[in-house]
Design a protein around this motif. Structure first.
Motif, PDB file in Angstrom:
ATOM      1  N   VAL A 137       0.821  -1.202   0.000  1.00 32.79           N
ATOM      2  CA  VAL A 137       0.000   0.000   0.000  1.00 32.79           C
ATOM      3  C   VAL A 137       0.865   1.266   0.000  1.00 32.79           C
ATOM      4  O   VAL A 137       0.420   2.339  -0.404  1.00 32.79           O
ATOM      5  N   PHE A 138       2.118   1.137   0.430  1.00 28.95           N
ATOM      6  CA  PHE A 138       3.020   2.292   0.476  1.00 28.95           C
ATOM      7  C   PHE A 138       3.927   2.388  -0.758  1.00 28.95           C
ATOM      8  O   PHE A 138       4.914   3.125  -0.737  1.00 28.95           O
ATOM      9  N   ALA A 139       3.590   1.645  -1.795  1.00 25.68           N
ATOM     10  CA  ALA A 139       4.415   1.654  -3.007  1.00 25.68           C
ATOM     11  C   ALA A 139       4.008   2.796  -3.934  1.00 25.68           C
ATOM     12  O   ALA A 139       3.800   2.606  -5.129  1.00 25.68           O
ATOM     13  N   GLY A 140       3.900   3.973  -3.386  1.00 23.40           N
ATOM     14  CA  GLY A 140       3.566   5.153  -4.177  1.00 23.40           C
ATOM     15  C   GLY A 140       4.773   6.046  -4.364  1.00 23.40           C
ATOM     16  O   GLY A 140       5.910   5.660  -4.093  1.00 23.40           O
ATOM     17  N   SER A 141       4.526   7.251  -4.807  1.00 25.10           N
ATOM     18  CA  SER A 141       5.612   8.189  -5.071  1.00 25.10           C
ATOM     19  C   SER A 141       6.314   8.606  -3.782  1.00 25.10           C
ATOM     20  O   SER A 141       5.671   8.984  -2.798  1.00 25.10           O
ATOM     21  N   THR A 142       7.633   8.511  -3.784  1.00 28.00           N
ATOM     22  CA  THR A 142       8.438   8.989  -2.660  1.00 28.00           C
ATOM     23  C   THR A 142       9.213  10.251  -3.043  1.00 28.00           C
ATOM     24  O   THR A 142      10.227  10.583  -2.428  1.00 28.00           O
ATOM     25  N   THR A 143       8.717  10.937  -4.059  1.00 28.41           N
ATOM     26  CA  THR A 143       9.296  12.228  -4.424  1.00 28.41           C
ATOM     27  C   THR A 143       9.224  13.171  -3.227  1.00 28.41           C
ATOM     28  O   THR A 143       8.176  13.249  -2.566  1.00 28.41           O
ATOM     29  N   PRO A 144      10.307  13.849  -2.884  1.00 27.05           N
ATOM     30  CA  PRO A 144      10.290  14.711  -1.694  1.00 27.05           C
ATOM     31  C   PRO A 144       9.177  15.755  -1.751  1.00 27.05           C
ATOM     32  O   PRO A 144       8.851  16.279  -2.817  1.00 27.05           O
ATOM     33  N   VAL A 145       8.590  16.018  -0.605  1.00 29.01           N
ATOM     34  CA  VAL A 145       7.568  17.064  -0.524  1.00 29.01           C
ATOM     35  C   VAL A 145       8.230  18.422  -0.743  1.00 29.01           C
ATOM     36  O   VAL A 145       9.443  18.577  -0.583  1.00 29.01           O
ATOM     37  N   LYS A 146       7.409  19.399  -1.085  1.00 28.27           N
ATOM     38  CA  LYS A 146       7.904  20.750  -1.313  1.00 28.27           C
ATOM     39  C   LYS A 146       7.602  21.634  -0.111  1.00 28.27           C
ATOM     40  O   LYS A 146       6.779  21.294   0.742  1.00 28.27           O
ATOM     41  N   GLU A 147       8.281  22.762  -0.068  1.00 24.49           N
ATOM     42  CA  GLU A 147       7.997  23.744   0.976  1.00 24.49           C
ATOM     43  C   GLU A 147       6.681  24.446   0.661  1.00 24.49           C
ATOM     44  O   GLU A 147       6.451  24.882  -0.465  1.00 24.49           O
ATOM     45  N   LEU A 148       5.826  24.543   1.659  1.00 23.72           N
ATOM     46  CA  LEU A 148       4.536  25.192   1.494  1.00 23.72           C
ATOM     47  C   LEU A 148       4.717  26.699   1.438  1.00 23.72           C
ATOM     48  O   LEU A 148       5.354  27.288   2.314  1.00 23.72           O
TER      49      LEU A 148
END
Length: 395
Positions: free
Chosen positions: A185-196
């Protein structure tokens, strides 16, 4: 008739979105077979595409839509457009966006619970205070232990890496969940989050992070207290992996942070788990719960106490009560409209999941030997003989 075309389209799109949610609610098992995977694939593609942009695309699009709306109002006044007709097309645009959101992401609210995906089978029942105290004590002790492993300044504050470095580390925990714990279920995108962006505005409303499915972008306020930053990053990444319910996203954040090899991530996970469980315990209006809370707080070491104080000061200094109430009302409406009747209360409902996790993966394995000592073993000849002899001589 031409004045009502916009309303007709708006109603048609709203009915389509409503029909999709009703179908998903009535046929959850069928939806769960296909929809989460398709939705996750869409988010993966969008996240990879927008990752190359040094800004949040959805914020740019939001500004663009606001400008278009204001320009249409000016044009309506100057060109003397019919207000009823104009409003109909505005409602059509809103219905289209909601219908699009429902189709590409919203139905994840009706997919299987995360507890099923991670095979969390224990449900703690009966006395609520004692199990909660046990779990909260465990999370407190783990936070105490890990607080000593986090690098700190001379004053005792957490010596944090840059936001980009912290965000990049989040993938480690999710990869561990997929490849070592076998949780697909956690095999999704691990692209780093961005600064809000617009951090002051969001901070005043008490918003720590935002995930927008239209662009596949997850964003987190970089000014958050360091102790909660990794947890919040993983929470938003979980949303981008199409784990929609807030309680499930919080559980996913706990799992991802504690599975991470970085002590800062592990500490953030147990720190936040302690907070959620402690707050739930403190909400129980009994003297037993109040006394337990005093003992739990008294058992915190200086570093955890300092980090709790930093968090409380941050909330006191940044959150505006009026803005926060408004944001909570909007968020509560959005969550309920998406299919979760708990609304914003679903954030705190992670306590039940943490409690069940503790008993299944910590308490029960630790007490397995106790149960085995009392279990009947048909291959233990001595046990069978002694029991049989005792039964034979008993009148």
């Amino acid at each position: 008739m031409k004045y009502w075309r916009g309303y007709i389209f708006a109603v048609a799109l709203a009915l389509l979105a409503w029909g999709l949610t009703e179908f998903a609610a009535a046929h959850g098992a069928l939806v769960d077979m296909v929809y989460p995977y398709a939705s996750r694939m869409i988010q993966d593609v969008l996240a990879e595409w927008t990752a190359a942009l040094p800004f949040l695309l959805w914020q740019v699009l939001a500004v663009f839509l606001i400008v278009i709306l204001l320009a249409s109002i000016v044009a309506m006044i100057l060109l003397k457009w019919n207000f009823v007709q104009w409003l109909g097309w505005v409602l059509t645009a809103c219905s289209f966006l909601w219908c699009m959101h429902t189709g590409m992401y919203g139905l994840n609210q009706y997919s299987s619970d995360l507890s099923q995906d991670i095979r969390l089978n224990v449900t703690v029942s009966g006395d609520t205070i004692t199990p909660l105290v046990n779990a909260t004590t465990y999370f407190r002790d783990k936070a105490n232990e890990l607080a000593e492993q986090v690098e700190r300044t001379e004053s005792g504050d957490i010596k944090a890496p840059t936001f980009a470095e912290i965000a990049a580390q989040a993938a480690d925990g999710f990869d561990c969940l997929v490849y070592e714990y076998n949780y697909p279920v956690f095999a999704g995108s691990t692209t780093p989050v961005k600064e809000l962006g617009w951090t002051d505005m969001y901070a005043s409303m008490g918003i720590a992070g935002v995930t927008i499915p239209f662009t596949g972008e997850a964003a987190v306020n970089p000014n958050l207290p360091t102790a909660m930053l990794p947890f919040t990053i993983c929470h938003e990444m979980a949303h981008r992996m199409c784990i929609a319910p807030e309680r499930d996203a919080n559980l996913a954040a706990f799992l991802a942070t504690t599975a991470n090899s970085d002590p800062l991530y592990q500490y953030s996970g147990y720190f936040m788990a302690f907070r959620y469980c402690y707050n739930s315990l403190a909400s129980i209006p009994t003297s037993t719960a109040a006394n337990a809370c005093k003992l739990l707080l008294g058992g915190l070491n200086e570093n955890v106490q300092r980090d709790l104080a930093v968090y409380q000061n941050y909330c006191a200094e940044t959150i505006d009560d009026g803005a926060s109430d408004l944001a909570n009302s909007v968020n509560d409406t959005y969550i309920q409209a998406s299919g979760d009747e708990s609304g914003i209360n679903s954030y705190g409902e992670v306590t039940d999941l943490l409690l069940n996790w503790y008993y299944q993966f910590v308490y029960m394995p630790a007490h397995a030997d106790d149960e085995d000592d009392n279990a009947f073993d048909p291959f233990d000849e001595g046990y069978v003989f002694e029991e049989g002899l005792e039964a034979a001589v008993t009148p």
